[in-house]
Design a protein around this motif. Structure first.
Motif, short mmCIF file in Angstrom:
data_model
loop_
_atom_site.label_atom_id
_atom_site.label_comp_id
_atom_site.label_asym_id
_atom_site.label_seq_id
_atom_site.Cartn_x
_atom_site.Cartn_y
_atom_site.Cartn_z
N ARG A 126 24.96 39.84 72.48
CA ARG A 126 26.39 40.10 72.35
C ARG A 126 26.93 39.50 71.05
NH1 ARG A 126 28.04 38.05 76.98
NH2 ARG A 126 28.46 39.92 78.20
N ARG A 127 26.46 38.30 70.72
CA ARG A 127 26.92 37.64 69.49
C ARG A 127 26.50 38.43 68.25
NH1 ARG A 127 27.49 32.10 68.06
NH2 ARG A 127 27.96 31.97 65.83
N VAL A 128 25.24 38.86 68.20
CA VAL A 128 24.76 39.64 67.05
C VAL A 128 25.58 40.91 66.88
CG1 VAL A 128 22.81 40.97 66.14
CG2 VAL A 128 22.43 38.69 67.10
N LEU A 129 25.88 41.57 67.99
CA LEU A 129 26.62 42.83 67.94
C LEU A 129 28.06 42.61 67.49
CD1 LEU A 129 26.41 45.85 68.47
CD2 LEU A 129 26.98 45.42 70.87
N GLY A 135 30.66 43.33 63.56
CA GLY A 135 31.92 44.05 63.46
C GLY A 135 32.11 45.13 64.51
N PHE A 136 31.15 45.26 65.42
CA PHE A 136 31.24 46.27 66.48
C PHE A 136 32.00 45.66 67.66
CE2 PHE A 136 29.84 48.51 70.25
CZ PHE A 136 29.80 49.84 69.86
N ASP A 137 33.13 46.26 68.01
CA ASP A 137 33.96 45.66 69.06
C ASP A 137 34.18 46.56 70.27
OD1 ASP A 137 35.55 47.56 67.93
OD2 ASP A 137 37.30 46.26 67.61
N ALA A 138 33.43 47.66 70.36
CA ALA A 138 33.62 48.59 71.48
C ALA A 138 32.77 48.18 72.67
CB ALA A 138 33.30 50.01 71.05
N LEU A 139 33.00 46.96 73.15
CA LEU A 139 32.30 46.47 74.34
C LEU A 139 33.18 46.69 75.56
CD1 LEU A 139 30.70 43.12 73.13
CD2 LEU A 139 29.47 45.08 74.04
N LEU A 140 32.62 47.30 76.59
CA LEU A 140 33.37 47.54 77.82
C LEU A 140 33.42 46.26 78.65
CD1 LEU A 140 32.02 51.05 78.87
CD2 LEU A 140 34.14 50.51 77.67
N GLU A 151 23.15 30.31 65.20
CA GLU A 151 23.75 30.57 63.89
C GLU A 151 22.71 31.12 62.90
OE1 GLU A 151 24.42 27.92 65.73
OE2 GLU A 151 26.52 28.42 66.15
N SER A 152 21.43 30.87 63.17
CA SER A 152 20.39 31.35 62.25
C SER A 152 20.25 32.87 62.29
CB SER A 152 19.04 30.71 62.61
OG SER A 152 18.56 31.17 63.87
N LEU A 153 20.91 33.51 63.25
CA LEU A 153 20.79 34.96 63.42
C LEU A 153 21.82 35.72 62.59
CD1 LEU A 153 20.21 35.07 67.28
CD2 LEU A 153 18.51 34.95 65.47
N GLN A 154 22.66 35.01 61.87
CA GLN A 154 23.71 35.68 61.10
C GLN A 154 23.18 36.74 60.14
OE1 GLN A 154 27.02 35.35 61.70
NE2 GLN A 154 27.21 37.09 60.29
N PRO A 155 22.04 36.52 59.46
CA PRO A 155 21.52 37.59 58.59
C PRO A 155 21.26 38.90 59.33
CG PRO A 155 20.45 35.52 58.05
CD PRO A 155 21.25 35.27 59.29
N LEU A 156 20.86 38.82 60.60
CA LEU A 156 20.67 40.05 61.38
C LEU A 156 22.00 40.79 61.54
CD1 LEU A 156 18.34 38.71 64.21
CD2 LEU A 156 17.66 40.22 62.34
N SER A 157 23.05 40.03 61.85
CA SER A 157 24.37 40.64 62.01
C SER A 157 24.87 41.20 60.68
CB SER A 157 25.37 39.61 62.54
OG SER A 157 25.05 39.23 63.86
N ASP A 158 24.58 40.51 59.59
CA ASP A 158 25.01 41.01 58.28
C ASP A 158 24.36 42.35 57.96
OD1 ASP A 158 26.52 38.72 58.01
OD2 ASP A 158 25.03 37.66 56.76
N GLU A 159 23.06 42.47 58.23
CA GLU A 159 22.38 43.75 58.04
C GLU A 159 22.99 44.82 58.93
OE1 GLU A 159 17.95 44.14 57.09
OE2 GLU A 159 18.03 42.41 58.43
N LEU A 160 23.22 44.44 60.16
CA LEU A 160 23.76 45.40 61.13
C LEU A 160 25.16 45.85 60.73
CD1 LEU A 160 22.39 46.46 63.73
CD2 LEU A 160 23.89 44.92 65.01
N ARG A 161 25.94 44.93 60.16
CA ARG A 161 27.28 45.29 59.69
C ARG A 161 27.21 46.38 58.62
NH1 ARG A 161 32.39 43.02 59.54
NH2 ARG A 161 31.68 41.19 60.70
N ARG A 162 26.24 46.26 57.72
CA ARG A 162 26.06 47.30 56.70
C ARG A 162 25.79 48.65 57.36
NH1 ARG A 162 21.15 45.14 54.04
NH2 ARG A 162 20.97 47.33 53.38
#
Length: 417
Positions: free
Chosen positions: A74-77, A81-86, A205-216
């Motif tokens: 959930r945190r990575v998603l 920047g993806f906020d369409a969580l039900l 917090e070490s997973l932030q690069p994954l979220s950054d890629e996913l944001r792109r």
């Protein structure tokens, strides 16, 4: 090709150290399929396919880090920047209203047994149909629920759910949920290895690069109209490979169906489509991250190979989950039959057991055969002395006073009456 999913599994396994790799992989593919959000499709010869995936992970509470994994996913998603969580759990009206406002949505359930228990209750009427139609990515559907009518347009639903074996086993045997196609839409993953006690190597917090890629990737997909998703291309030889795999799975399904294993046959039939959806997820994410060229995503044979690898593994894990649930049912039915025989003085007719336990004849015969093999009961046949009427089949619990001739004859008289 070193895909985002590989980087995700490597990084998350260092944070969620107790969580099986199969669960981590599933969560990563759920995240990836969520950010695609109906922006890509593939025009298969038989239907239009969207890359939304559903997963259901099953493991004992507290041992395999299910809650940690869900928190991480959930945190990575969200950090992408993806906020369409039900909402996790809600009334049907609130849930469908949320879906209507964000029709390309992701859904995560920390404890899915609450939903499963509620699906057949009166106040949840219409919920199951709406969930299934959202999975099918229908262009538009209406749902009238008590106080209001909702219209969901360009639906696309991903789902990541979790529960324990004890809370799930009865639902896995629920024929209504199988007949509706609910369970067939899931990859159901059971834990197959002992839990690890290794401490975390890294923080969340070490997973932030994954979220950054996913944001792109999300920024690329968000620019596409979900009503006009990009048509993905396929590489040379792709459909030949797909149909070969499909033929093999159909052959498995026919064999399993002939053996009476309808749930396993359903899994076999669904495996090629699950592999295709997964390959489309991988190809779409590679394209959005600039790791493949072209104006639209292209599913290569490499993407397809990974899709087949994952889908085949998920089928194995689903079969294990079903086998465990059915073994629990078998053990329970064996125990109930032997207890009932004791209550009846040690003997009961087969027809009486069928009425008492509301099971199909084939199921009862399978359980009785197991009890016979274990030396716990005998199944005896009695032909009427006058030759009139049907033969009575009587089950006798071995090792007790009930085996005397008087009780035997009395029971047979009742059985053929």
């Amino acid at each position: 090709m070193h895909m985002w999913i590989d980087r995700y599994v490597d990084s998350v396994s260092r944070v969620a150290t107790r969580t099986p790799a199969d669960f981590i992989t599933a969560s990563g593919l759920w995240i990836a399929s969520s950010v695609i959000a109906r922006r890509v499709r593939v025009n298969a010869p038989h239907e239009v396919v969207f890359p939304n995936l559903w997963f259901f992970i099953i493991a004992p509470s507290g041992l395999y880090g299910k809650t940690t994994l869900i928190r991480v996913a959930r945190r990575v998603l969200l950090d992408a920047g993806f906020d369409a969580l039900l909402p996790d759990l809600a009334t049907p009206e609130a849930w469908i209203e949320a879906l209507a406002s964000k029709p390309q949505a992701a859904w995560v359930l920390d404890e899915a047994s609450l939903l499963l228990s509620g699906l057949r209750r009166e106040y949840m009427l219409g919920m199951l149909e709406a969930v299934l139609r959202a999975y099918d990515c229908e262009q538009a559907f209406k749902r009238k629920l008590r106080s209001a009518e909702f219209v969901v347009r360009d639906a696309y639903l991903t789902l990541f759910a979790a529960s324990t074996p004890a809370l799930t086993k009865a639902h896995l045997r629920d024929q209504t949920l199988w007949a509706s196609g609910f369970w067939a839409r899931f990859a159901i993953l059971a834990a197959t290895t002992p839990p690890s006690d290794a401490p975390p190597e890294r923080t969340i917090e070490s997973l932030q690069p994954l979220s950054d890629e996913l944001r792109r990737a999300w920024e690329v997909f968000a620019k596409i109209d979900p009503n006009s998703p990009l048509p993905a291309q396929v590489g040379e030889g792709f459909w030949d490979a797909y149909w070969r795999f499909d033929r093999d799975c159909i052959a498995d399904a026919r064999r399993l169906s002939e053996l009476g294993e309808e749930m396993l046959a359903t899994l076999a039939v669904r495996t090629p489509m699950r592999a295709l959806k997964t390959a489309l997820v991988l190809a779409s994410l590679d394209w959005a991250l600039g790791e493949s060229e072209g104006r639209v995503p292209t599913i290569t044979l490499q993407h397809w190979g990974r899709g087949v690898e994952f889908a085949t593994r998920w089928r194995e894990l689903t079969e294990l989950a079903l086998d465990s649930a059915q073994r629990d049912e078998q053990d329970s039915l064996e125990l109930r039959i032997t207890e009932y025989l004791r209550e009846c003085g040690g003997t009961a007719s087969v027809s009486e057991l069928l009425r008492r336990f509301h099971v199909k004849a084939a199921r009862l015969h399978s359980v009785l055969a197991e009890l016979v093999d274990r030396g716990l009961v005998e199944v005896r046949e009695y032909a009427p002395q006058d030759g009139v009427g049907r033969r009575a089949r009587v089950v006798v619990l071995l090792g007790g006073e009930h085996e005397d001739e008087a009780s035997w004859d009395a029971l047979v008289d009742d059985a053929i009456a």
